[in-house]
Design an enzyme around this catalytic site. Structure first.
Site, mmCIF file in Angstrom:
data_model
loop_
_atom_site.group_PDB
_atom_site.id
_atom_site.type_symbol
_atom_site.label_atom_id
_atom_site.label_comp_id
_atom_site.label_asym_id
_atom_site.label_seq_id
_atom_site.Cartn_x
_atom_site.Cartn_y
_atom_site.Cartn_z
ATOM 1 N N GLY A 177 0.859 -1.188 0.000
ATOM 2 C CA GLY A 177 0.000 0.000 0.000
ATOM 3 C C GLY A 177 0.885 1.225 0.000
ATOM 4 N N CYS B 24 5.368 -5.989 1.585
ATOM 5 C CA CYS B 24 5.663 -4.554 1.513
ATOM 6 C C CYS B 24 4.993 -3.791 2.660
ATOM 7 C CB CYS B 24 5.286 -4.019 0.134
ATOM 8 S SG CYS B 24 6.066 -2.447 -0.195
ATOM 9 N N TYR B 25 3.990 -2.954 2.368
ATOM 10 C CA TYR B 25 3.310 -2.268 3.481
ATOM 11 C C TYR B 25 2.797 -3.284 4.495
ATOM 12 C CZ TYR B 25 0.018 0.637 6.062
ATOM 13 O OH TYR B 25 -0.646 1.295 7.075
ATOM 14 N N HIS C 80 8.106 -7.779 -3.418
ATOM 15 C CA HIS C 80 6.817 -8.297 -3.924
ATOM 16 C C HIS C 80 6.990 -9.659 -4.599
ATOM 17 C CE1 HIS C 80 4.358 -4.653 -3.360
ATOM 18 N NE2 HIS C 80 5.519 -4.045 -3.441
ATOM 19 N N GLU D 286 4.738 -11.485 -5.735
ATOM 20 C CA GLU D 286 3.675 -11.729 -6.713
ATOM 21 C C GLU D 286 3.991 -11.217 -8.114
ATOM 22 O OE1 GLU D 286 3.736 -9.557 -4.347
ATOM 23 O OE2 GLU D 286 2.612 -7.739 -4.789
ATOM 24 N N ASP E 73 -16.292 -13.731 -22.124
ATOM 25 C CA ASP E 73 -17.005 -13.876 -20.848
ATOM 26 C C ASP E 73 -18.467 -14.275 -21.036
ATOM 27 O OD1 ASP E 73 -14.599 -13.007 -19.943
ATOM 28 O OD2 ASP E 73 -15.253 -10.951 -19.544
ATOM 29 N N LYS F 20 -9.716 -13.613 -15.870
ATOM 30 C CA LYS F 20 -9.881 -13.894 -17.297
ATOM 31 C C LYS F 20 -9.253 -15.231 -17.705
ATOM 32 C CE LYS F 20 -11.219 -11.757 -21.136
ATOM 33 N NZ LYS F 20 -12.452 -10.960 -21.175
#
Ligand code: XMP
Length: 513
Positions: free
Chosen positions: A55, A82-83, A169, A171, A227, A369
């Site tokens: 954040g 992180c944050y 991070h 991710e 979708d 997706k």
């Protein structure tokens, strides 16, 4: 059967969705929740683990998001990123300060490979950093498990309480071994088994849909996009002929697209459903006459679409359920709603207000997706439908700069068809996020067979992107561009010039309007 769940608590970081995605890539179901979610509700969800996102704030600011200390005492494994890592340190009595040196981007990090989080990770590994604060002192009971030359606590852990934290991070893909770290967290720390599989999702969803819908009547607005197509096939598997799909051809589709959609979903196609194709082309062209402003065009197309759909719905009579192909990023994005409106599609209005129905069914609401695509494949849908590139709701209406006319639609359809054909032939289609031809509103002088021409210019666009929020102009081989150019000027009447758009997003957007 309830799936194992890991929750991501969102502290305002830009990668909240990405974390959830990565966890799901480990075959563990994951949802993003606001950090304000009461502890009682978190407990009820019985998550196997919790991940705190990054954040933009500083933990020592009173206004910044904080969290009750009790969350660390629930016995649920937590990974702070992180944050989130700073918040863990701060809340548990460690110290967080402004770092003397901020770190951004690729950073070499030395990790303690005996720590569970870093099992199988190289002792020195490249991670993605983005921070101005850092943990200056770990809380009692924590050991330091990673560092960089300027960040003495790049990761810390308290094995006994199953609390882990990384300043970097894991991710993002720039963290070379980030997936290993996340997988270590969900499997080795949280003890997940990995029960999130698309085959079971399909079976369970079909069961749930049957239960919910009973013998009710269901209506689906089918655009032919990924979708809504996957949603329709899922519903058709669950309830067959109780489903009616309405496909509005607004005359702003790519060449042959209307027929392609009809071939799959119509009476000749493999699915047992009721299919209504409404050929409303002229209605849309009529409404768009003289309109040049992009947002005005979008609104007209959207409003007319709803009107046509509503008329069809009325003909069908009382409908119990309305299907929408909402997917997870739509849910998260509409929940946050903090960003500026660049184009009105980012705040899609939707159909619900206008049709008389009891309830909305959104079977893909919790999927990303790529997961929707996996469901499509699982349902046996053809690759060309499942891997379609995105196509905007207003269609070619926003790929024709300025006023839309039937003649201009034909020009852009033909040019786009040639472009797509040559890109596919050259085998570069799979690597591109999106590519299309647009019709500029510019006419210029040319010479063809000794005659002066004064015709339109076509712009070709191709971008690489992972999330469509940012994009780079793709480098298409020159031979391909040159062949496409030749074919367009030779085969498409009314065009004497072809240009390639080299702009990224930002500062441009992917579409031209
Ligand atoms: P932009 O042009 O904003 O596009 O960079 C980002 C992605 O969104 C699609 N897009 C739309 N989709 N209605 C839609 O359903 C719209 O009005 C619309 N405008 C853009 C675009 O194709 C790209 O994938």
């Amino acid at each position: 059967m309830k799936n194992e769940l890991v929750i991501v608590l969102d502290f305002g970081g830009q990668y909240n969705q990405l974390i959830a995605r990565r966890v799901r890539e480990c075959n563990v179901y994951c949802e993003v929740k606001p950090y304000t979610m009461p502890l009682e509700e978190i407990k009820e969800l019985q998550p196997k683990g919790i991940i705190f996102t990054g954040g933009p704030n500083s933990v020592y600011d009173e206004q910044s998001p904080h969290i009750a200390k009790e969350i660390f005492e629930m016995g649920i494994p937590i990974l702070g990123i992180c944050y989130g890592s700073q918040l863990m340190a701060y809340t548990l009595g460690g110290k967080v300060e402004t770092a003397p040196v901020s770190e951004y981007g690729h950073t070499e990090v030395s990790v303690e490979t005996s720590d569970i989080l870093f099992g199988d990770v190289a002792p020195t590994t490249v991670c993605w950093m983005s921070h101005t604060d850092y943990i200056a002192q770990a809380p009692e009971g924590f050991k330091i498990t990673a560092k960089t030359p300027v960040c003495p606590i790049a990761a810390m852990s308290c094995e006994e309480k199953k609390l882990y934290a990384t300043q970097f991070h894991p991710e993002v893909m720039h963290t070379a071994e980030g997936m290993k770290m996340l997988s270590n967290f969900v499997y080795k720390v949280c003890g997940c088994k990995g029960d999130w599989k698309m085959a079971s999702f399909v079976d369970e969803t079909v069961e749930k849909l049957r239960e919910k819908i009973g013998d009710g009547k269901v209506l689906c607005a089918l655009s032919g996009g990924v979708d809504s197509s996957v949603a329709a096939v899922l519903l058709s598997r669950a309830i067959g002929k109780q489903l009616t799909c309405v496909f509005v051809d607004h005359g702003l589709l790519r060449k042959n697209e209307g027929d392609e959609v009809e071939a799959v979903f119509g009476p000749e196609g493999p699915y047992e459903l009721n299919f209504i194709r409404v050929n409303a082309q002229q209605r849309f062209y009529e409404k768009l006459k003289g309109v040049e402003e992009p947002e005005a065009k979008r609104k007209i197309i959207g409003a007319e679409f709803i009107r046509v759909f509503e008329e069809e719905a009325k003909k069908i009579g009382s409908v119990d359920f309305l299907v929408q192909g909402t997917i997870y990023p739509d849910v998260i994005e509409s929940g946050l709603g903090k960003s500026a409106v660049i184009k009105s599609h980012h705040n899609v209005g939707g159909l619900p207000d206008v049709v008389d129905f009891k309830e909305i069914v959104e079977p893909l609401r919790m999927l990303f997706k790529d997961e929707v695509r996996k469901v499509g494949l699982e349902l046996g849908m053809p690759d060309y439908l499942v891997f379609r590139q995105p196509f905007p709701g207003p269609g070619l209406g926003i790929r024709i700069i300025g006023e839309v006319t039937e003649e201009k639609v034909k020009i852009v359809q033909e040019a786009d068809y040639i472009y797509r054909e040559e890109i596919a032939k050259a085998g570069v289609d799979k690597s591109l996020g999106q590519y299309f031809a647009a019709l500029t509103n510019m006419r210029s002088v040319g010479v063809m067979g000794d005659f002066r021409t004064y015709d339109y210019a076509i712009a070709l666009r191709a971008v690489n992107t992972s999330d469509f929020m940012t994009a780079d102009a793709a480098q298409i081989p020159w031979e391909v561009l040159s062949k496409v150019t030749n074919r367009i000027v030779n085969e498409v009447k009314g065009v004497n010039r072809v240009m390639y758009d080299c702009t990224g997003k930002p500062p441009a957007t992917i579409e031209f309007e």
